[in-house]
Write a protein that holds these residues in place. Sequence first.
Motif, PDB file in Angstrom:
ATOM      1  N   GLU A  97      46.215  45.308  48.528  1.00  0.00           N
ATOM      2  CA  GLU A  97      45.875  43.879  48.440  1.00  0.00           C
ATOM      3  C   GLU A  97      45.355  43.455  47.069  1.00  0.00           C
ATOM      4  O   GLU A  97      45.643  42.354  46.597  1.00  0.00           O
ATOM      5  CB  GLU A  97      44.844  43.509  49.522  1.00  0.00           C
ATOM      6  CG  GLU A  97      45.395  43.413  50.925  1.00  0.00           C
ATOM      7  CD  GLU A  97      45.377  44.748  51.662  1.00  0.00           C
ATOM      8  OE1 GLU A  97      45.667  44.748  52.861  1.00  0.00           O
ATOM      9  OE2 GLU A  97      45.076  45.790  51.024  1.00  0.00           O
ATOM     10  N   GLU A  98      44.578  44.350  46.433  1.00  0.00           N
ATOM     11  CA  GLU A  98      43.975  43.962  45.149  1.00  0.00           C
ATOM     12  C   GLU A  98      45.036  43.723  44.065  1.00  0.00           C
ATOM     13  O   GLU A  98      44.887  42.840  43.211  1.00  0.00           O
ATOM     14  CB  GLU A  98      42.957  45.026  44.687  1.00  0.00           C
ATOM     15  CG  GLU A  98      43.541  46.319  44.138  1.00  0.00           C
ATOM     16  CD  GLU A  98      44.042  47.307  45.203  1.00  0.00           C
ATOM     17  OE1 GLU A  98      44.445  48.419  44.822  1.00  0.00           O
ATOM     18  OE2 GLU A  98      44.027  46.961  46.404  1.00  0.00           O
ATOM     19  N   ALA A 101      46.845  40.412  44.840  1.00  0.00           N
ATOM     20  CA  ALA A 101      45.996  39.302  44.387  1.00  0.00           C
ATOM     21  C   ALA A 101      46.064  39.145  42.865  1.00  0.00           C
ATOM     22  O   ALA A 101      46.091  38.024  42.345  1.00  0.00           O
ATOM     23  CB  ALA A 101      44.551  39.538  44.829  1.00  0.00           C
ATOM     24  N   GLN A 104      49.235  37.411  42.025  1.00  0.00           N
ATOM     25  CA  GLN A 104      49.165  36.001  42.425  1.00  0.00           C
ATOM     26  C   GLN A 104      48.242  35.184  41.524  1.00  0.00           C
ATOM     27  O   GLN A 104      48.594  34.081  41.100  1.00  0.00           O
ATOM     28  CB  GLN A 104      48.656  35.899  43.872  1.00  0.00           C
ATOM     29  CG  GLN A 104      49.701  36.229  44.931  1.00  0.00           C
ATOM     30  CD  GLN A 104      49.142  36.063  46.326  1.00  0.00           C
ATOM     31  OE1 GLN A 104      48.098  36.624  46.661  1.00  0.00           O
ATOM     32  NE2 GLN A 104      49.823  35.286  47.152  1.00  0.00           N
ATOM     33  N   ASN A 105      47.072  35.720  41.243  1.00  0.00           N
ATOM     34  CA  ASN A 105      46.032  34.945  40.550  1.00  0.00           C
ATOM     35  C   ASN A 105      46.124  34.998  39.022  1.00  0.00           C
ATOM     36  O   ASN A 105      45.746  34.057  38.331  1.00  0.00           O
ATOM     37  CB  ASN A 105      44.640  35.413  40.985  1.00  0.00           C
ATOM     38  CG  ASN A 105      44.447  35.270  42.489  1.00  0.00           C
ATOM     39  OD1 ASN A 105      45.035  34.389  43.108  1.00  0.00           O
ATOM     40  ND2 ASN A 105      43.647  36.145  43.080  1.00  0.00           N
TER      41      ASN A 105
END
Length: 231
Positions: A97-98, A101, A104-105
């Motif tokens: 997940e990290e 993210a 995405q970010n």
Amino acid sequence: MKHGKKYNESAKLIETGKLYDVNEAVEVAVKTGTAKFDETVEIHVRLGVDSRHADQQVRGAVVLPNGTGKKVRTLVLAKGDNAKAAEEAGSDFVGAEELVAKIQNENWLDFDVVIATPDMMGIVGRLGKVLGPRGLMPTPKAGTVTPDVARAVTEAKAGKIEYRLDKTNIIHCPIGKVSFGPEKLQENFDALMGAIIKAKPAATKGQYIKSCVIATTMGPGVKLNVAKFGV
């Protein structure tokens, strides 16, 4: 369109209107690679299919016997034992997940191949709009969605490439560097073309391989005699 002096000099090596056999084409292409850097040699294959139809899609992956000449950075999205296996196989980035993210970010894209285990596809799906247009979205067909991430990492670093149609029914793929020389480039060409021919859809009608051009990054294209492929 105006071309530079080196391009025009290289173009003189190619006989106008001639359709070359593969071995000749590769040799000529290598001679046209006169830039100050080690140019990539690419093939551009126009197929007699209609990519708008699902049953005429041509897509897959193949390991080039001599690699691509490019250092491939792999990102593996996996957890637990699979993550550990990816690290041991030498993946440049491993996470879950990290890393999703971060992409995405931060619009982080410092990798060339994305590999994911099937259980991760729920969160990987969130990256479709970022990875999809760049051809980086993992898929089972390309072998980048797999429980065997270690093998996928090894193959990617050994020179596995994905081939697929663009909107104009052309496949664009690298087959190595000018420095490889004609023999290694032809081995890579044969492996890739063999895979494309094997992937011929059953719904295809008429001539499958319409045209094929070999060209270096900065050089003119060398047209092949596609009748020799017999498809």
